[in-house]
Design a protein around this motif. Sequence first.
Motif, short mmCIF file in Angstrom:
data_model
loop_
_atom_site.label_atom_id
_atom_site.label_comp_id
_atom_site.label_asym_id
_atom_site.label_seq_id
_atom_site.Cartn_x
_atom_site.Cartn_y
_atom_site.Cartn_z
N THR A 1 -0.45 15.99 10.44
CA THR A 1 -1.65 16.46 9.18
C THR A 1 -2.60 16.59 10.07
N ASP B 1 -12.61 0.85 1.29
CA ASP B 1 -11.65 2.13 1.60
C ASP B 1 -10.43 1.66 2.18
N ILE C 1 -4.03 3.63 5.95
CA ILE C 1 -2.81 3.95 5.89
C ILE C 1 -2.09 3.14 7.09
N VAL D 1 2.25 4.21 -1.75
CA VAL D 1 1.46 2.83 -1.83
C VAL D 1 2.44 1.72 -2.36
N LEU E 1 -6.61 -5.16 -1.61
CA LEU E 1 -5.78 -5.02 -2.58
C LEU E 1 -4.38 -5.64 -2.45
N ALA F 1 -4.36 3.80 10.51
CA ALA F 1 -5.20 4.73 11.06
C ALA F 1 -5.75 5.44 9.79
N VAL G 1 -0.59 11.20 -0.87
CA VAL G 1 -0.48 9.87 -1.21
C VAL G 1 -0.07 9.51 -2.70
N LEU H 1 -2.01 10.32 -6.12
CA LEU H 1 -3.27 9.93 -5.89
C LEU H 1 -4.28 10.66 -5.01
N SER I 1 -7.51 5.26 -6.90
CA SER I 1 -7.31 5.33 -5.24
C SER I 1 -8.90 5.11 -4.73
N PRO I 2 -8.92 3.85 -4.40
CA PRO I 2 -10.33 3.57 -3.78
C PRO I 2 -11.16 4.78 -2.88
#
Length: 353
Positions: free
Chosen positions: A40, A67, A70, A106, A121, A147, A189, A200, A233-234
């Motif tokens: 990506t 924030d 992943i 998630v 979270l 990352a 996501v 999200l 999603s923050p």
Amino acid sequence: MANYDTEVVRLDPEHPDPAVMERAGEMLRAGELVAFPTETVYGLGANALDAESVARIFEAKGRPATDPLIVHLADLAGVEALVAGSLPQAAYTLGEAFWPGPLTLVLPRGSAVPLNVTAGLDTVAVRMPAHPVARALILAAGTPIAAPSANLFTHTSPTRAADVVADLGGRVRLILDAGPTIHGVESTVVDLCSDPPRVLRPGAVTLEALRAVLPGLAAPPPPGVSLPGEQRSPGTMLKHYAPRAEVVLLDGDDPARVRAGLAEAVTAARAEGRKVGLLLADDDLAALDMLPPGRDLVRMSLGAEGDLEGQARRLFAALRDLDAAGVSVIVVRAPATEGLGLTIRDRLVRAAR
Ligand code: TXA
Ligand code: MG
């Protein structure tokens, strides 16, 4: 803030040199950061199981601790080890269809995952990247890799090693350069902890492709619209993916009127003495060839109108190249929301804020 001599090592994207991968894995085990390509965008990696290593990511990017990151894994066993309880059936269904690849799920956070990875979270975002260098790095490190995209906070995601150098040079010791990334936009996501499951963040896997295997999947909220509380999603705040230049985004149903609006926006900015970047698909660019050429106008192609994959691949690099060309405003058009158009539109709307 650490100040490094940043080393950039060039790798064959398909067959990365095992000695380099071993050295990079060793650096991750020692708690250091390594920037690496995924299919990506480039990521800024740290040992996901070590809170101190993970803290360095936030420091290097200037990213707020609210924030979450992943976590990248090489296989399903790795995913299972980071998630609380057994995986929901939807995770196996989506994993089977899209992993390894540009999909992030998630899921409930397992106790092995430090809290700074997930911004406190009780869920964790996991993905199995397809890029051979990313996979080799996870295996060489012998640990999952947390990352984010390897850019400074709110900046455009890097799709080339040079973009990583521009943002994080001096802030990371090693950058693995395997050439430009394949998709050019981040992973999609999907929140499997909400009912129904929901996208999200739109990304490289389209909503249509996901719904073909998970029909009840809810669409992402349009940029600027917040979901209530826990469902949000923050990290998907509005201002994001932004070049330095101001981004003027035009949209509309009538192509002739949109093109007239694009021409007007360019002319108005030039009249103010500003240097303008015009970033459009080929047919839009051709339709605007009556705009007088000049040093204050940089035309840049996103590719053929129907080639959304190509447009997604070029988008962030084009925004960065226009910044480098010294434009102060970038005029763009919002694509329709089908397929990757939804993702491209999302990034442009956020860049335009
Ligand atoms: O393609 C990608 O996803 C790239 C490559 C490097 O893998 N990574 C990436 O990471 O784009 P980042 O940090 O730039 O974006 C992560 C996104 C953010 O929108 C964040 O809010 C969301 O994932 N996220 C992470 N953990 C989450 C969680 N537990 N719940 C909801 N959203 C989460
Ligand atoms: Mg990012």
